[in-house]
Design an enzyme around this catalytic site. Structure first.
Site, short mmCIF file in Angstrom:
data_model
loop_
_atom_site.label_atom_id
_atom_site.label_comp_id
_atom_site.label_asym_id
_atom_site.label_seq_id
_atom_site.Cartn_x
_atom_site.Cartn_y
_atom_site.Cartn_z
N CYS A 106 0.78 -1.08 -0.08
CA CYS A 106 0.07 0.14 -0.06
C CYS A 106 0.97 1.37 -0.12
O CYS A 106 0.66 2.24 -0.39
CB CYS A 106 -0.78 -0.08 1.27
SG CYS A 106 0.09 -0.44 2.87
N GLU A 110 -3.79 2.55 -8.28
CA GLU A 110 -2.95 1.76 -7.65
C GLU A 110 -2.52 0.42 -8.38
O GLU A 110 -3.76 -0.01 -8.94
CB GLU A 110 -3.45 1.34 -6.38
CG GLU A 110 -2.71 0.53 -5.45
CD GLU A 110 -3.18 0.21 -4.23
OE1 GLU A 110 -4.35 -0.25 -4.16
OE2 GLU A 110 -2.38 0.34 -3.06
P1 NAD Z 1 -9.36 -6.53 -0.79
O1 NAD Z 1 -9.86 -5.35 -0.50
O2 NAD Z 1 -9.74 -7.21 -1.95
O3 NAD Z 1 -9.32 -7.76 0.24
C1 NAD Z 1 -9.00 -7.59 1.70
C2 NAD Z 1 -9.88 -8.20 2.70
O4 NAD Z 1 -11.16 -8.03 2.64
C3 NAD Z 1 -9.76 -9.71 2.18
O5 NAD Z 1 -9.64 -10.56 3.44
C4 NAD Z 1 -10.98 -10.16 1.47
O6 NAD Z 1 -11.53 -11.24 1.75
C5 NAD Z 1 -12.02 -9.27 2.38
N1 NAD Z 1 -13.17 -8.71 1.85
C6 NAD Z 1 -13.38 -8.68 0.18
N2 NAD Z 1 -14.54 -8.27 -0.08
C7 NAD Z 1 -15.19 -8.24 1.15
C8 NAD Z 1 -16.50 -7.23 1.64
N3 NAD Z 1 -17.44 -7.13 0.76
N4 NAD Z 1 -16.74 -7.10 2.69
C9 NAD Z 1 -15.63 -7.46 3.60
N5 NAD Z 1 -14.74 -7.93 3.66
C10 NAD Z 1 -14.30 -8.29 2.03
O7 NAD Z 1 -7.88 -6.25 -0.81
P2 NAD Z 1 -6.53 -7.29 -1.03
O8 NAD Z 1 -6.26 -7.56 -2.49
O9 NAD Z 1 -6.49 -8.55 -0.38
O10 NAD Z 1 -5.21 -6.37 -0.83
C11 NAD Z 1 -4.84 -5.24 -1.69
C12 NAD Z 1 -5.13 -3.91 -1.16
O11 NAD Z 1 -4.83 -3.70 0.33
C13 NAD Z 1 -4.66 -2.81 -2.01
O12 NAD Z 1 -5.53 -1.88 -2.09
C14 NAD Z 1 -3.62 -2.17 -0.63
O13 NAD Z 1 -3.24 -0.73 -1.10
C15 NAD Z 1 -4.19 -2.31 0.44
N6 NAD Z 1 -3.40 -2.36 1.76
C16 NAD Z 1 -3.59 -1.57 2.20
C17 NAD Z 1 -2.65 -1.39 3.44
C18 NAD Z 1 -2.55 -0.04 4.46
O14 NAD Z 1 -2.02 -0.47 5.43
N7 NAD Z 1 -3.20 0.98 3.87
C19 NAD Z 1 -1.92 -2.21 3.81
C20 NAD Z 1 -1.71 -3.33 3.04
C21 NAD Z 1 -2.71 -3.49 2.08
#
Ligand code: NAD
Length: 489
Positions: free
Chosen positions: A296, A393
């Site tokens: 991120c 991103e």
């Molecule tokens: P994602 O949003 O697809 O999923 C994150 C989590 O949410 C997973 O556990 C997923 O199963 C769950 N999820 C999916 N749909 C959901 C819903 N409708 N309701 C509730 N939960 C749901 O993200 P990803 O692909 O796993 O991770 C990548 C993203 O995470 C990137 O955008 C990155 O920038 C962000 N990120 C941010 C930080 C930070 O500290 N700001 C740190 C790490 C990653």
């Protein structure tokens, strides 16, 4: 590399749900495959929780809350320290498991383990402080009353985490939640559930009472969304994409529960003409290619001042071409594969779009032959500011470079984004560094520094990158309610 990486430890992997202190299968017996991104082969299958399992996990956490809430901060601190020691004792195995499931080189996975240990130790020290600082008297001059502020645990906390730093993201939420006295339902990413399941096993061995930590693996819509909606969940702490974070916030609004969001980013590294160029190349490569750019906090926009632009770009291109990409377990490998097939598709699509956008490809581009979700470190120059390449991103090892003339132009270009997570500035001029740190709309500014993160500080960003802050005292406050008590003096 395959599961042989772990067989030397001779310990079976945890693949079931942890609910109420026991490991159990999902109610309907469904399972999800977990893939090794280096080989595209199945490492294991984990249980896929459904509605009944979410209910059971939330009930177990709610049931355990009264007991855990009434323990002293010192008692909770002792458990957190035991978890930290348990993680240290299993350092090699946990690092190997992270590399196997996420694809990051072993050396990077080892850094994650150190971060987890430091986070649990830090929140142990804050938990100890709660016994004396949990109640604070407020000065009320000229009144006949006395008042206290009490900090109390919020209740059941749902923690929803992504796949890029599975254990670290979990530790940043779990350690403060437990320190505050909350009980937890943790939902790991379905892509990388294995490290968190092992972390949970360590936490149970460290003596967490049953139900204080529950872990349910499964998909976002089936588990995450249900947790965000559940009326018995007091707080949802989410890290992931801005799109899903928006959904989580909307869902949580129905029951007015506390929401913490750590979301996406499109951050800049700004390199001035007076910069140490060797340092600049190191910092750009670190901010762009660590964890295969799946950060991120990736500083994927490189803003370089005109007089050094050509030389910096040439050095960067050489660094990218020389970076050793391959099996995360092989010595000397500096970048592993992307973590999932879906992410591979997203990143290779973004690169193809970038090639069509008018930007100039100066390194990488075409992916190596599969198997494995490998992508080469990729650099585009002269990237149009209105292109998706510059604005969205990518979450992969793709850098976008633009030249600038003035400090004011660099600030305006860096701030021209919906995100605001981090920024890096490289300059020998200390006064300029201070001005830039004040002007950049970002939750973290690194001046001539790699992306070091300390649990004592803060994590989170401006605009659509975050809601609230993690780490430091802010991370603990996110899991607390504030109550005032007043009586006549
Ligand atoms: P994602 O949003 O697809 O999923 C994150 C989590 O949410 C997973 O556990 C997923 O199963 C769950 N999820 C999916 N749909 C959901 C819903 N409708 N309701 C509730 N939960 C749901 O993200 P990803 O692909 O796993 O991770 C990548 C993203 O995470 C990137 O955008 C990155 O920038 C962000 N990120 C941010 C930080 C930070 O500290 N700001 C740190 C790490 C990653």
């Amino acid at each position: 590399m395959n599961t042989a990486a772990l067989s030397q430890y001779d310990v079976p992997l945890h693949t079931q749900l942890l609910i109420g202190g026991s490991w159990s299968a999902s109610a309907d017996g469904r399972r999800l495959p977990v893939i090794n991104p280096s080989t595209e082969t199945v490492i294991a299958e984990v249980d896929a929780a459904g509605e009944a399992d979410v209910e059971r996990a939330v009930r177990a956490a709610a049931h355990a809350f009264e007991g855990w809430k009434s323990t002293t901060g010192a008692a909770r601190a002792a458990r957190l320290r035991s978890i930290a020691r348990g993680v240290e004792a299993q350092r090699e195995r946990l690092a190997a498991l992270q590399s196997l499931n996420n694809g990051k080189p072993l050396a990077e996975a080892d850094i994650d383990v150190s971060d987890v240990v430091a986070t649990f130790d830090y929140y142990a020290s804050l938990a100890e402080g709660l016994d004396t600082l949990g109640e604070t008297e407020v000065e009320l001059p000229g009144t006949d009353f006395r008042a206290w502020i009490r900090r109390e645990p919020a209740g059941v906390a749902a923690l929803i985490v992504p796949w890029n730093f599975p254990m670290v993201t979990t530790a940043w939420k779990l350690a403060p939640a437990l320190a505050a006295g909350c009980t937890v339902v943790l939902k790991p990413s379905e892509v990388t559930p294995l490290p968190e399941l092992e972390l949970a096993a360590i936490a149970m061995e460290a003596g967490l009472p049953p139900g204080v930590l529950n872990v349910i693996t499964g998909t976002g819509p089936e588990v995450g969304a249900r947790l965000a909606a559940h009326p018995s969940v007091a707080k949802v702490s989410f890290t992931g994409s801005t799109a899903v974070g928006t959904q989580v916030m909307k869902t949580a609004a129905e029951t007015i529960k506390g929401v913490g969001l750590e979301l996406g980013g499109k951050s800049s590294i700004v390199v001035f003409a007076d910069a140490d160029l060797d340092l600049a190349v190191d910092l750009i490569a670190g901010g762009g290619f660590f964890n295969a750019g799946q950060m991120c906090s990736a500083t994927s926009r490189v803003l370089v001042q005109q007089p050094i632009a050509a030389e910096l770009l040439a050095r960067l291109a050489q660094r990218a071409e020389n970076l050793v990409v391959g099996d995360p377990f092989a010595p000397g490998v500096q970048m592993g594969p992307l973590t999932s097939c879906a992410q591979y598709a997203r990143v290779t699509h973004a690169i193809a779009e970038g090639c069509a956008s008018g930007a100039r490809l100066v390194a990488g581009g075409t992916p190596p032959e599969r198997p494995g979700y490998f992508v080469r470190p990729t650099i585009f120059a002269d990237v149009p500011t209105e292109s998706a390449l510059w604005r969205d991103e990518i979450f992969g090892p793709v850098l976008c470079v633009r030249a600038f003339d003035t400090e004011a132009e660099a600030i305006a270009t860096a701030n021209d984004t919906q995100y605001g997570l981090v920024a890096t500035v490289v300059t020998r001029d200390a006064a300029r560094g201070t001005r830039m740190a004040a002007a950049l709309e970002a939750g973290v500014v690194w001046l001539n520094s790699p992306q070091v993160i300390f649990p004592q500080t803060s994590w989170g960003g401006y605009k659509q990158s975050s809601l609230g802050r993690e780490l430091g005292p802010f991370g603990l406050a996110a899991f607390q309610e504030i109550k005032q008590v007043v009586r006549p003096a």
